[in-house]
Scaffold this motif. Structure first.
Motif, PDB file in Angstrom:
ATOM      1  N   ARG A   1      17.386  30.366 -39.750  1.00 11.46           N
ATOM      2  CA  ARG A   1      18.057  31.344 -40.619  1.00 11.46           C
ATOM      3  C   ARG A   1      19.223  30.628 -41.302  1.00 11.46           C
ATOM      4  NH1 ARG A   1      16.749  36.576 -39.843  1.00 11.46           N
ATOM      5  NH2 ARG A   1      18.869  37.333 -40.268  1.00 11.46           N
ATOM      6  N   ILE A   2      19.158  30.532 -42.625  1.00 11.72           N
ATOM      7  CA  ILE A   2      20.072  29.688 -43.400  1.00 11.72           C
ATOM      8  C   ILE A   2      21.055  30.523 -44.214  1.00 11.72           C
ATOM      9  CG2 ILE A   2      20.184  27.964 -45.251  1.00 11.72           C
ATOM     10  CD1 ILE A   2      17.341  27.086 -44.300  1.00 11.72           C
ATOM     11  N   PHE A   3      22.302  30.095 -44.184  1.00 12.74           N
ATOM     12  CA  PHE A   3      23.375  30.700 -44.982  1.00 12.74           C
ATOM     13  C   PHE A   3      23.937  29.591 -45.867  1.00 12.74           C
ATOM     14  CE2 PHE A   3      27.857  32.657 -44.926  1.00 12.74           C
ATOM     15  CZ  PHE A   3      27.535  33.636 -45.850  1.00 12.74           C
ATOM     16  N   ILE A   4      23.902  29.785 -47.177  1.00 16.39           N
ATOM     17  CA  ILE A   4      24.361  28.769 -48.124  1.00 16.39           C
ATOM     18  C   ILE A   4      25.724  29.177 -48.667  1.00 16.39           C
ATOM     19  CG2 ILE A   4      23.842  27.501 -50.240  1.00 16.39           C
ATOM     20  CD1 ILE A   4      20.876  28.302 -49.812  1.00 16.39           C
ATOM     21  N   VAL A   5      26.659  28.222 -48.674  1.00 16.91           N
ATOM     22  CA  VAL A   5      28.013  28.483 -49.155  1.00 16.91           C
ATOM     23  C   VAL A   5      28.396  27.416 -50.185  1.00 16.91           C
ATOM     24  CG1 VAL A   5      30.429  28.805 -48.478  1.00 16.91           C
ATOM     25  CG2 VAL A   5      28.618  29.395 -46.878  1.00 16.91           C
ATOM     26  N   ALA A   6      29.028  27.850 -51.275  1.00 19.89           N
ATOM     27  CA  ALA A   6      29.543  26.931 -52.291  1.00 19.89           C
ATOM     28  C   ALA A   6      30.848  27.486 -52.851  1.00 19.89           C
ATOM     29  CB  ALA A   6      28.525  26.745 -53.415  1.00 19.89           C
TER      30      ALA A   6
ATOM     31  N   GLU B   1      17.577  35.807 -53.403  1.00 19.68           N
ATOM     32  CA  GLU B   1      17.520  37.235 -53.719  1.00 19.68           C
ATOM     33  C   GLU B   1      18.891  37.775 -54.089  1.00 19.68           C
ATOM     34  OE1 GLU B   1      15.631  39.679 -50.757  1.00 19.68           O
ATOM     35  OE2 GLU B   1      14.049  38.185 -50.450  1.00 19.68           O
ATOM     36  N   MET B   2      19.920  37.302 -53.364  1.00 23.16           N
ATOM     37  CA  MET B   2      21.249  37.850 -53.543  1.00 23.16           C
ATOM     38  C   MET B   2      22.297  36.767 -53.316  1.00 23.16           C
ATOM     39  SD  MET B   2      23.007  41.159 -51.706  1.00 23.16           S
ATOM     40  CE  MET B   2      22.785  40.555 -50.058  1.00 23.16           C
TER      41      MET B   2
ATOM     42  N   GLU C   1      21.531  30.428 -38.245  1.00 22.06           N
ATOM     43  CA  GLU C   1      21.305  29.263 -37.389  1.00 22.06           C
ATOM     44  C   GLU C   1      21.787  27.973 -38.055  1.00 22.06           C
ATOM     45  OE1 GLU C   1      17.351  29.927 -35.004  1.00 22.06           O
ATOM     46  OE2 GLU C   1      17.133  30.727 -37.042  1.00 22.06           O
ATOM     47  N   ARG C   2      21.845  27.954 -39.402  1.00 22.17           N
ATOM     48  CA  ARG C   2      22.326  26.769 -40.123  1.00 22.17           C
ATOM     49  C   ARG C   2      23.111  27.224 -41.353  1.00 22.17           C
ATOM     50  NH1 ARG C   2      21.261  21.424 -40.365  1.00 22.17           N
ATOM     51  NH2 ARG C   2      19.437  21.663 -39.009  1.00 22.17           N
ATOM     52  N   ILE C   3      24.294  26.635 -41.500  1.00 19.05           N
ATOM     53  CA  ILE C   3      25.083  26.824 -42.713  1.00 19.05           C
ATOM     54  C   ILE C   3      24.882  25.577 -43.567  1.00 19.05           C
ATOM     55  CG2 ILE C   3      27.401  27.028 -43.691  1.00 19.05           C
ATOM     56  CD1 ILE C   3      28.221  28.457 -41.049  1.00 19.05           C
ATOM     57  N   ILE C   4      24.539  25.787 -44.829  1.00 18.91           N
ATOM     58  CA  ILE C   4      24.459  24.677 -45.778  1.00 18.91           C
ATOM     59  C   ILE C   4      25.614  24.830 -46.759  1.00 18.91           C
ATOM     60  CG2 ILE C   4      23.157  23.590 -47.650  1.00 18.91           C
ATOM     61  CD1 ILE C   4      20.579  24.466 -46.251  1.00 18.91           C
ATOM     62  N   VAL C   5      26.478  23.821 -46.798  1.00 26.61           N
ATOM     63  CA  VAL C   5      27.582  23.783 -47.756  1.00 26.61           C
ATOM     64  C   VAL C   5      27.134  22.919 -48.923  1.00 26.61           C
ATOM     65  CG1 VAL C   5      29.944  22.968 -48.160  1.00 26.61           C
ATOM     66  CG2 VAL C   5      29.362  24.118 -45.999  1.00 26.61           C
TER      67      VAL C   5
ATOM     68  N   ILE D   1      16.316  31.901 -46.203  1.00 29.10           N
ATOM     69  CA  ILE D   1      17.721  32.037 -46.602  1.00 29.10           C
ATOM     70  C   ILE D   1      18.142  33.483 -46.367  1.00 29.10           C
ATOM     71  CG2 ILE D   1      19.354  31.864 -48.511  1.00 29.10           C
ATOM     72  CD1 ILE D   1      17.398  29.710 -49.696  1.00 29.10           C
ATOM     73  N   VAL D   2      19.072  33.671 -45.428  1.00 26.61           N
ATOM     74  CA  VAL D   2      19.507  35.024 -45.090  1.00 26.61           C
ATOM     75  C   VAL D   2      20.812  35.401 -45.787  1.00 26.61           C
ATOM     76  CG1 VAL D   2      18.296  35.051 -42.880  1.00 26.61           C
ATOM     77  CG2 VAL D   2      20.674  34.253 -42.963  1.00 26.61           C
TER      78      VAL D   2
END
Length: 162
Positions: free
Chosen positions: A78-83, A100-101, A28-32, A3-4
């Protein structure tokens, strides 16, 4: 888990996430994380259109996302999580996902909110959720986009929500 980035943003995938954060973090992947959007093909289609063509998108209920992350379903991506709301990240943490953040980027002004920055307005309930997240060792920042300095969200809460 790779998770970046993790971001609270009511708009989910939009210009700042797609055009600024995704390339900056080499996502590389966005997780909503969104239970409603996960069941709504029209919302998912709109999110797909906003996602860069070189980036994968997963729109998932929080429990499913936690299961996928905890079981390394995405390998080295490389994952970016958004909510939309901080509660989703507290739920994710409580389901065993390590963060981490969390970057708080956009929470709009409402009747029951206090302005922390021009883009971040939180209710007393949101403040309590952020405090719970912070007690789990997660660094919380307010940063609208990569070109502006990050601000310590907990300091902003302490200063402005007395």
């Amino acid at each position: 888990m790779n998770i970046v980035g993790a971001r609270v943003d009511e708009r989910l995938v939009h210009g700042q996430v797609a055009n600024l954060w995704t390339p900056k973090l080499q996502v590389e992947r966005i997780i909503v994380l969104d239970e409603v959007a996960a069941k709504d093909e029209i919302q998912k289609s709109g999110l797909r259109m906003a996602t860069p063509m070189t980036t994968r998108l997963s729109v998932l209920p929080t429990r499913v996302a936690a299961d996928h992350l905890n079981n390394n379903r995405y390998g080295n991506q490389r994952i970016f999580i958004v909510a939309k709301k901080p509660q989703k990240f507290l739920d994710l943490l409580n389901l065993g996902v390590s963060l981490e953040m969390i970057n708080v980027g956009n929470m709009s002004k409402k009747e029951d909110t206090t302005e922390l920055t021009k883009q971040v307005n939180i209710s007393s309930e949101d403040a309590e959720i952020f405090k719970q997240i912070a007690t789990k060792g997660v660094n919380l920042i307010a940063q609208v986009n990569p070109s502006v300095d990050a601000r310590d969200l907990m300091k902003l809460i302490d200063e402005k929500m007395k």
